[in-house]
Design a protein around this motif. Structure first.
Motif, PDB file in Angstrom:
ATOM      1  N   LEU A  91       0.828  -1.212   0.000  1.00 33.59           N
ATOM      2  CA  LEU A  91       0.000   0.000   0.000  1.00 33.59           C
ATOM      3  C   LEU A  91       0.860   1.258   0.000  1.00 33.59           C
ATOM      4  O   LEU A  91       0.627   2.197  -0.770  1.00 33.59           O
ATOM      5  CB  LEU A  91      -0.919   0.004   1.229  1.00 33.59           C
ATOM      6  CG  LEU A  91      -2.127  -0.917   1.199  1.00 33.59           C
ATOM      7  CD1 LEU A  91      -2.783  -0.980   2.581  1.00 33.59           C
ATOM      8  CD2 LEU A  91      -3.144  -0.438   0.157  1.00 33.59           C
ATOM      9  N   VAL A  92       1.862   1.281   0.859  1.00 32.20           N
ATOM     10  CA  VAL A  92       2.731   2.463   0.959  1.00 32.20           C
ATOM     11  C   VAL A  92       3.532   2.655  -0.320  1.00 32.20           C
ATOM     12  O   VAL A  92       3.643   3.778  -0.837  1.00 32.20           O
ATOM     13  CB  VAL A  92       3.668   2.344   2.180  1.00 32.20           C
ATOM     14  CG1 VAL A  92       4.654   3.511   2.204  1.00 32.20           C
ATOM     15  CG2 VAL A  92       2.854   2.331   3.468  1.00 32.20           C
ATOM     16  N   ALA A  93       4.078   1.570  -0.850  1.00 31.38           N
ATOM     17  CA  ALA A  93       4.858   1.661  -2.087  1.00 31.38           C
ATOM     18  C   ALA A  93       3.991   2.160  -3.237  1.00 31.38           C
ATOM     19  O   ALA A  93       4.402   3.020  -4.026  1.00 31.38           O
ATOM     20  CB  ALA A  93       5.471   0.303  -2.428  1.00 31.38           C
ATOM     21  N   GLY A  94       2.774   1.641  -3.331  1.00 34.44           N
ATOM     22  CA  GLY A  94       1.877   2.050  -4.392  1.00 34.44           C
ATOM     23  C   GLY A  94       1.439   3.496  -4.270  1.00 34.44           C
ATOM     24  O   GLY A  94       1.318   4.220  -5.260  1.00 34.44           O
ATOM     25  N   SER A  95       1.222   3.948  -3.039  1.00 38.44           N
ATOM     26  CA  SER A  95       0.766   5.324  -2.832  1.00 38.44           C
ATOM     27  C   SER A  95       1.851   6.333  -3.195  1.00 38.44           C
ATOM     28  O   SER A  95       1.566   7.396  -3.753  1.00 38.44           O
ATOM     29  CB  SER A  95       0.324   5.530  -1.380  1.00 38.44           C
ATOM     30  OG  SER A  95       1.425   5.509  -0.490  1.00 38.44           O
ATOM     31  N   LEU A  96       3.097   6.007  -2.901  1.00 39.64           N
ATOM     32  CA  LEU A  96       4.191   6.934  -3.217  1.00 39.64           C
ATOM     33  C   LEU A  96       4.593   6.866  -4.683  1.00 39.64           C
ATOM     34  O   LEU A  96       5.114   7.835  -5.234  1.00 39.64           O
ATOM     35  CB  LEU A  96       5.388   6.656  -2.314  1.00 39.64           C
ATOM     36  CG  LEU A  96       5.186   7.175  -0.882  1.00 39.64           C
ATOM     37  CD1 LEU A  96       6.231   6.601   0.054  1.00 39.64           C
ATOM     38  CD2 LEU A  96       5.219   8.699  -0.852  1.00 39.64           C
ATOM     39  N   GLU A  97       4.344   5.736  -5.307  1.00 33.05           N
ATOM     40  CA  GLU A  97       4.602   5.610  -6.741  1.00 33.05           C
ATOM     41  C   GLU A  97       3.765   6.616  -7.520  1.00 33.05           C
ATOM     42  O   GLU A  97       4.170   7.091  -8.580  1.00 33.05           O
ATOM     43  CB  GLU A  97       4.260   4.182  -7.178  1.00 33.05           C
ATOM     44  CG  GLU A  97       4.690   3.825  -8.580  1.00 33.05           C
ATOM     45  CD  GLU A  97       4.426   2.362  -8.876  1.00 33.05           C
ATOM     46  OE1 GLU A  97       5.177   1.775  -9.680  1.00 33.05           O
ATOM     47  OE2 GLU A  97       3.466   1.787  -8.298  1.00 33.05           O
ATOM     48  N   LYS A  98       2.607   6.991  -6.980  1.00 29.82           N
ATOM     49  CA  LYS A  98       1.720   7.963  -7.622  1.00 29.82           C
ATOM     50  C   LYS A  98       2.090   9.400  -7.295  1.00 29.82           C
ATOM     51  O   LYS A  98       1.471  10.330  -7.809  1.00 29.82           O
ATOM     52  CB  LYS A  98       0.268   7.724  -7.171  1.00 29.82           C
ATOM     53  CG  LYS A  98      -0.300   6.366  -7.532  1.00 29.82           C
ATOM     54  CD  LYS A  98      -1.736   6.225  -7.057  1.00 29.82           C
ATOM     55  CE  LYS A  98      -1.839   6.261  -5.550  1.00 29.82           C
ATOM     56  NZ  LYS A  98      -3.229   5.997  -5.081  1.00 29.82           N
ATOM     57  N   VAL A 192      10.342   4.016  -7.786  1.00 28.81           N
ATOM     58  CA  VAL A 192       9.872   4.467  -6.477  1.00 28.81           C
ATOM     59  C   VAL A 192       9.262   3.292  -5.721  1.00 28.81           C
ATOM     60  O   VAL A 192       9.540   3.084  -4.536  1.00 28.81           O
ATOM     61  CB  VAL A 192       8.818   5.591  -6.634  1.00 28.81           C
ATOM     62  CG1 VAL A 192       8.155   5.893  -5.291  1.00 28.81           C
ATOM     63  CG2 VAL A 192       9.453   6.848  -7.205  1.00 28.81           C
ATOM     64  N   HIS A 193       8.461   2.523  -6.414  1.00 28.06           N
ATOM     65  CA  HIS A 193       7.793   1.386  -5.782  1.00 28.06           C
ATOM     66  C   HIS A 193       8.800   0.429  -5.157  1.00 28.06           C
ATOM     67  O   HIS A 193       8.651   0.029  -3.992  1.00 28.06           O
ATOM     68  CB  HIS A 193       6.946   0.644  -6.822  1.00 28.06           C
ATOM     69  CG  HIS A 193       6.209  -0.536  -6.272  1.00 28.06           C
ATOM     70  ND1 HIS A 193       6.814  -1.759  -6.082  1.00 28.06           N
ATOM     71  CD2 HIS A 193       4.921  -0.678  -5.854  1.00 28.06           C
ATOM     72  CE1 HIS A 193       5.937  -2.606  -5.581  1.00 28.06           C
ATOM     73  NE2 HIS A 193       4.785  -1.989  -5.441  1.00 28.06           N
ATOM     74  N   ASP A 194       9.837   0.063  -5.895  1.00 28.83           N
ATOM     75  CA  ASP A 194      10.799  -0.923  -5.399  1.00 28.83           C
ATOM     76  C   ASP A 194      11.616  -0.386  -4.226  1.00 28.83           C
ATOM     77  O   ASP A 194      11.888  -1.109  -3.259  1.00 28.83           O
ATOM     78  CB  ASP A 194      11.735  -1.360  -6.521  1.00 28.83           C
ATOM     79  CG  ASP A 194      11.035  -2.233  -7.552  1.00 28.83           C
ATOM     80  OD1 ASP A 194       9.899  -2.680  -7.280  1.00 28.83           O
ATOM     81  OD2 ASP A 194      11.608  -2.453  -8.636  1.00 28.83           O
ATOM     82  N   LEU A 195      12.005   0.892  -4.300  1.00 31.27           N
ATOM     83  CA  LEU A 195      12.791   1.477  -3.210  1.00 31.27           C
ATOM     84  C   LEU A 195      11.969   1.557  -1.925  1.00 31.27           C
ATOM     85  O   LEU A 195      12.463   1.234  -0.838  1.00 31.27           O
ATOM     86  CB  LEU A 195      13.275   2.877  -3.606  1.00 31.27           C
ATOM     87  CG  LEU A 195      14.380   2.938  -4.664  1.00 31.27           C
ATOM     88  CD1 LEU A 195      14.622   4.383  -5.082  1.00 31.27           C
ATOM     89  CD2 LEU A 195      15.678   2.338  -4.139  1.00 31.27           C
ATOM     90  N   VAL A 196      10.724   1.992  -2.063  1.00 33.25           N
ATOM     91  CA  VAL A 196       9.868   2.116  -0.886  1.00 33.25           C
ATOM     92  C   VAL A 196       9.532   0.743  -0.320  1.00 33.25           C
ATOM     93  O   VAL A 196       9.604   0.513   0.892  1.00 33.25           O
ATOM     94  CB  VAL A 196       8.576   2.890  -1.236  1.00 33.25           C
ATOM     95  CG1 VAL A 196       7.594   2.860  -0.065  1.00 33.25           C
ATOM     96  CG2 VAL A 196       8.905   4.327  -1.614  1.00 33.25           C
TER      97      VAL A 196
END
Length: 207
Positions: A91-98, A192-196
């Protein structure tokens, strides 16, 4: 008062549009006004400097992110189900990817923006930033396996400073990449997704 909100949002949208194709330092209030449907003096009814406009963009991004996190909490409460640590990480990775706009601005321009903004604008931004900390804490409370107060605090204090450094690892310029190549430093662009996701995994799932 109801007419002011669309105009303010139009100014923010104009700045965001220009930022997608121009360097921050090359954008002027005149440029922003030319992308809107009204004259430059109208902008001064809402923002006094270019820095205030872009700080407004970050504030809007943080408000949106906090609202999204509270939606996760609400969904968990409604369903009666905790959020697993793996789901939380996704959820967090997906939210920051946006939210690459937010990540780019806080990484590249935040200090300059705050220097050129009024205290009122800075206070508004800090309230929005604080709201995201509270929202993240609220989400962690409904994550499984008893994420206690100390672990929640440790996560937040490790995670939020990390956000300020993501952008260069996702969008390194050609000069930056060439410099690393000349220095014989191995470098690979990541999403972003992978780093987060990797950090959240380390802090919560594997930690």
């Amino acid at each position: 008062m109801q007419e002011q909100i669309p105009q303010r949002e139009e100014i923010l949208a104009a700045a965001q549009s220009l930022y997608e194709t121009h360097n921050y330092r090359d954008i002027s209030l005149k440029d922003i006004s030319e992308v809107t449907s009204f004259s430059r003096p109208t902008i001064y009814n809402y923002f006094h400097t270019k820095e205030e406009i872009f700080l407004g963009l970050i504030t809007r991004e943080y408000d949106s992110w906090a609202a999204e996190m509270y939606e996760w909490v609400s969904a968990s409460s409604t369903s009666g189900k905790v959020i697993t640590r793996e789901n939380f990480a996704e959820l967090v990775a997906g939210s920051l990817e946006k939210r690459e706009l937010m990540l780019k601005l806080i990484s590249s321009n935040l200090t300059d923006l705050e220097e050129g903004a009024s205290q009122e604008c800075i206070d508004e931004f800090k309230r929005s930033y604080g709201a995201t900390l509270s929202a993240m804490n609220a989400v962690l409370k409904v994550v499984d396996s008893n994420v206690g107060k100390k672990k929640r605090e440790n996560f937040i204090y490790a995670f939020f400073p990390f956000l300020y450094g993501i952008w260069p690892y996702v969008h390194a310029t050609k000069k930056q990449q060439l410099g690393l190549e000349h220095a014989l430093v191995k470098f690979e662009l990541h999403s972003v997704h992978d780093l987060v996701r990797n950090l959240v995994d380390q802090l919560l799932i594997k930690g």
